[in-house]
Design a protein around this motif. Structure first.
Motif, PDB file in Angstrom:
ATOM      1  N   TYR A  85      -9.130  -2.487  25.484  1.00 33.85           N
ATOM      2  CA  TYR A  85      -9.208  -3.577  26.441  1.00 33.85           C
ATOM      3  C   TYR A  85      -8.553  -4.809  25.843  1.00 33.85           C
ATOM      4  CZ  TYR A  85     -12.624  -0.681  28.815  1.00 33.85           C
ATOM      5  OH  TYR A  85     -13.236   0.350  29.466  1.00 33.85           O
ATOM      6  N   VAL A  86      -7.936  -5.623  26.712  1.00 36.73           N
ATOM      7  CA  VAL A  86      -7.358  -6.892  26.281  1.00 36.73           C
ATOM      8  C   VAL A  86      -7.876  -7.974  27.220  1.00 36.73           C
ATOM      9  CG1 VAL A  86      -5.248  -8.235  25.961  1.00 36.73           C
ATOM     10  CG2 VAL A  86      -5.285  -5.814  25.329  1.00 36.73           C
ATOM     11  N   ALA A  87      -8.582  -8.953  26.627  1.00 33.85           N
ATOM     12  CA  ALA A  87      -9.047 -10.124  27.372  1.00 33.85           C
ATOM     13  C   ALA A  87      -8.152 -11.279  26.971  1.00 33.85           C
ATOM     14  CB  ALA A  87     -10.503 -10.431  27.036  1.00 33.85           C
ATOM     15  N   ARG A  88      -7.656 -12.006  27.977  1.00 35.81           N
ATOM     16  CA  ARG A  88      -6.774 -13.124  27.663  1.00 35.81           C
ATOM     17  C   ARG A  88      -7.083 -14.310  28.559  1.00 35.81           C
ATOM     18  NH1 ARG A  88      -1.575 -11.589  26.911  1.00 35.81           N
ATOM     19  NH2 ARG A  88      -2.058  -9.416  26.986  1.00 35.81           N
ATOM     20  N   THR A  89      -6.894 -15.494  28.003  1.00 32.61           N
ATOM     21  CA  THR A  89      -7.058 -16.703  28.815  1.00 32.61           C
ATOM     22  C   THR A  89      -5.782 -16.917  29.605  1.00 32.61           C
ATOM     23  OG1 THR A  89      -6.293 -18.140  27.034  1.00 32.61           O
ATOM     24  CG2 THR A  89      -8.661 -17.783  27.210  1.00 32.61           C
TER      25      THR A  89
END
Length: 174
Positions: A85-89
């Protein structure tokens, strides 16, 4: 006298067990050298808290800015064969509003897909020693929820890595 001491010890032990139950959260922190990137992208400390309900990444920057501080956290579940998973602002509209997105790449896939995660949040406290906080509900990870290894970087507006934390954090779910 001895009986009173044993009773007090038993009460204290019982109180610790009762209060320690649902409040536990696994947490790891790593520091990064200052002045190795532009101030708005310069990571100085990352703390990851992994609770039963959410995974929270606190990224302290030398000088956070809602429009210029983009944090990307790569979250790899401990489960073998699980998706990454990749969480980004992201800039969430005009002004200084900040949001976050979550995408996943299955073990055998080459392209990421967006995860419908209505509870993901991001915030920026601007200025010197500001921080960016990304919070992802465990429900967004489905069966992959649990222990994660976490890598954190900041990106430029062009999507290039500006700074990275030199250590991968492994955080068990608390």
């Amino acid at each position: 006298m001895i009986r009173a001491r044993h009773a007090a010890t038993a009460l204290l032990t019982g109180a610790l067990v009762v209060t320690g139950g649902g409040a536990f959260a696994a947490q790891k922190t790593v520091k990064d050298a200052a002045d190795d990137a532009a101030p708005a992208a310069d990571i100085t400390r990352v703390t990851v808290k992994n609770t039963e309900k959410k995974l929270v990444v606190h990224t302290k920057l030398q000088k956070a800015s809602a429009g210029r501080s983009h944090v990307v956290a790569t979250l790899t579940p401990a489960t073998e064969g699980a998706a990454t998973y990749v969480a980004r602002t992201v800039q969430a509209g005009p002004g200084k509003k900040v949001g976050a997105t979550l995408e996943t790449t299955a073990a055998d896939a080459t392209e990421p897909t967006a995860v419908d995660c209505s509870g993901i949040k991001a915030s920026v406290s601007s200025g010197r020693s500001g921080q960016v906080v990304v919070s992802v509900p465990q429900a967004c990870f489905g069966d992959d929820a649990g222990t994660f290894t976490v890598d954190v970087v900041t990106e430029t507006a062009a999507g290039e890595v500006a700074d990275e934390v030199p250590t991968t954090l492994k955080v068990k779910q608390g």
